[in-house]
Design a protein around this motif. Structure first.
Motif, PDB file in Angstrom:
ATOM      1  N   UNK A  30      -0.424   2.529  -1.114  1.00  0.00           N
ATOM      2  CA  UNK A  30       0.702   1.974  -1.593  1.00  0.00           C
ATOM      3  C   UNK A  30       1.037   2.370  -3.169  1.00  0.00           C
ATOM      4  N   UNK A  31       2.082   2.831  -3.663  1.00  0.00           N
ATOM      5  CA  UNK A  31       2.406   3.190  -4.857  1.00  0.00           C
ATOM      6  C   UNK A  31       3.933   2.543  -5.616  1.00  0.00           C
ATOM      7  N   UNK A  32       3.734   2.364  -7.028  1.00  0.00           N
ATOM      8  CA  UNK A  32       4.886   2.133  -7.389  1.00  0.00           C
ATOM      9  C   UNK A  32       5.277   2.941  -8.888  1.00  0.00           C
ATOM     10  N   UNK A  33       6.478   3.874  -8.638  1.00  0.00           N
ATOM     11  CA  UNK A  33       6.546   4.693  -9.543  1.00  0.00           C
ATOM     12  C   UNK A  33       5.598   5.630  -9.703  1.00  0.00           C
ATOM     13  N   UNK A  34       4.828   6.008  -8.685  1.00  0.00           N
ATOM     14  CA  UNK A  34       3.820   6.950  -8.760  1.00  0.00           C
ATOM     15  C   UNK A  34       2.177   6.481  -8.755  1.00  0.00           C
ATOM     16  N   UNK A  35       2.198   5.385  -9.267  1.00  0.00           N
ATOM     17  CA  UNK A  35       0.946   4.557  -9.737  1.00  0.00           C
ATOM     18  C   UNK A  35       0.459   4.031  -8.163  1.00  0.00           C
ATOM     19  N   UNK A  36      -0.592   4.433  -7.887  1.00  0.00           N
ATOM     20  CA  UNK A  36      -1.443   3.927  -6.563  1.00  0.00           C
ATOM     21  C   UNK A  36      -1.902   2.333  -6.981  1.00  0.00           C
TER      22      UNK A  36
END
Length: 377
Positions: A60-66
Motif C-alpha cells: 500500500x502506498x501514498x504518493x509513492x511512499x510505501x
C-alpha cells in the motif's frame, strides 16, 4: 493532495482467499466506487488501506511512499466502518469531534473551529438536533449518519466510506448521494465509496470497481460497467433490475446471425461481436437490460415469434416491471408505461439490438467489442 495505490495486495484467512492480487490506484479528488456481493472482500480491502489488517503480499502506498509496515494511527485515514464503531460513552457531538481532538490535531482546531465543522456536517445529514444524545438513544440510520460525519469531519489522506448510506430511508439516500459527491470531489482527496448496491456506486463514483470472490472483475467508468459488463457475474450484480441472461444457440438466418432460445429469437448486429468471436459457438448467453426491452401494443404476434406470457406485474408509480416467461426463462421488462398486466397475458417483445451483450456460455466472459476489459480503466 494524495494518490493512494495498492500493488498486488493479497490476503488470506486460513484457506479462504479474501483478496487476490489487487492493483488499484485512487487519484486526488476521485471517488472510486467499490461494489460486490457480501463476502467479496470489500471491507478487507478497506482495512488493508487503513492499516488495520496487513496484506500477506503486495504493498500500500501514498504518493509513492510505501506504508505497508505503517500502523493505522500513522496513516491519516478517515475510515467509516460498516459497523459504525461509535463510542457509547460519548454524545453525538463528541463522537464526531473525537478525531479533531486527537493529540496531533489539538493545535490545529480550537473549540470554535470544531463546533463549526460539526454543525456543518450534522446539518448536512439532518442530525443537528441530536448532538446531545448518546448512541444508545439513536436509531440505526442515525448512528450511520454520526459515523459518516466522524469520517467527513477529518482532513485525511483518503476517505474510506464503508456503506455510508445503506441504512437510510430512500428519500434521504437520494438527497445525500448528490450532496456527498459534491463535497468529496471538492476536497482534492481520494475517496473509496463501498456498497453492495452497485447502482448506488454507479450514481456517485468517477470509476467503478467490481470485486467478486476477492478478485477484481472489472474497473471502468460507471456507464461502461453498466452497459458492457465484462462477464455474467458483473451483469448479475449491476442493474436494477439486473441484466436478463438467456442461454441459447446461434444460427444463420437470411445471411445474418440470430440468437435463438426456446422462447426468443433475436438478430445479432455485426458490431456487437466480430465474426471470429461467434464462429463455432453453438451455445451462447444473451444479455439484455430490462429497460431495453419493449412490450408491443396489440398483445400476441400472429407469427408467435417472441410472444411470451406475463408472469408478474409490479407497478412502481413512475415505471413498471413486468416479468415474462419466455420458454423456460423468466425475463424482466422495465418500462415508463404503467399499463397493467395480469399473469397469463400474452404479449410480444421487441429488443433494442444495439444494446445486446453476448457472453461465452462456458467462461461467462463478454464478447462485446466495446466492453471494458477486467482490470481496465
Amino acid at each position: 493532495m494524495s494518490r493512494v495505490s495498492l500493488n498486488g495486495a493479497s490476503k488470506r484467512y486460513g484457506k479462504v482467499v479474501a483478496l487476490e492480487d489487487i492493483n488499484l490506484e485512487l487519484a486526488p479528488g476521485e471517488i472510486v466506487g467499490l461494489t460486490g456481493p457480501s463476502g467479496a472482500g470489500k471491507s478487507t480491502l478497506c482495512r488493508i488501506i487503513a492499516g488495520i489488517d496487513r496484506p500477506d503480499s503486495g504493498a500500500v502506498a501514498v504518493d509513492g511512499l510505501t506504508l505497508t509496515d505503517t500502523t493505522a494511527p500513522q496513516r491519516d485515514v478517515a475510515f467509516m466502518f460498516e459497523s459504525f464503531a461509535l463510542y457509547p460513552h460519548l454524545t453525538v457531538f463528541d463522537n464526531i469531534a473525537f478525531p479533531l481532538r486527537a493529540p496531533k490535531r489539538r493545535e490545529i482546531y480550537d473549540g470554535e473551529a470544531i463546533a463549526a465543522r460539526v454543525e456543518e456536517l450534522t446539518t448536512l445529514v439532518e442530525i443537528d438536533h441530536l448532538t446531545k444524545r448518546f448512541p444508545s438513544e439513536l436509531s440505526g440510520g442515525q448512528k450511520q449518519r454520526v459515523a459518516l460525519c466522524r469520517a467527513l469531519v477529518q482532513e485525511p489522506s483518503i476517505y474510506l466510506l464503508d456503506e455510508p448510506i445503506s441504512h437510510l430511508d430512500a428519500q434521504l439516500r437520494h438527497k445525500l448521494r448528490g450532496a456527498l459527491r459534491r463535497r468529496l470531489v471538492s476536497l482534492d482527496k481520494p475517496s473509496l465509496w463501498v456498497s453492495p448496491d452497485a447502482m448506488e456506486v454507479v450514481s456517485v463514483a468517477d470509476r467503478v470497481v467490481v470485486l467478486i470472490d476477492g478478485v477484481i472483475q472489472q474497473i471502468g467508468e460507471p456507464m461502461a460497467v453498466y452497459r458492457s459488463p465484462s462477464n455474467v457475474q458483473v451483469a448479475r450484480l449491476v442493474g436494477d433490475p439486473a441484466m436478463n441472461l438467456i442461454t441459447g444457440r446461434l444460427a444463420e438466418d437470411n445471411g445474418t446471425i440470430a440468437f435463438r432460445s426456446a422462447g426468443l429469437t433475436v438478430s445479432i448486429p455485426p458490431g456487437i461481436a466480430g465474426t471470429h468471436d461467434l464462429e463455432g459457438r453453438q451455445s451462447i448467453t444473451l444479455g439484455v437490460r430490462p429497460n431495453r426491452i419493449h412490450i408491443v401494443d396489440g398483445g400476441a404476434d400472429a407469427s408467435g415469434q417472441n410472444t411470451v406470457e406475463v408472469y408478474t406485474y409490479e407497478p412502481f408509480g413512475k415505471y413498471q416491471v413486468v416479468t415474462v416467461r419466455a420458454g423456460d426463462d423468466l425475463m424482466k421488462v422495465k418500462s415508463a408505461r404503467t399499463r397493467p398486466y395480469a399473469p397469463g397475458d400474452k404479449v410480444t417483445l421487441e429488443l433494442d439490438d444495439a444494446d445486446l451483450t453476448l457472453f461465452d456460455a462456458e467462461t461467462g466472459r463478454s464478447l462485446r467489442r466495446d466492453g471494458a476489459a477486467p482490470g481496465s480503466g
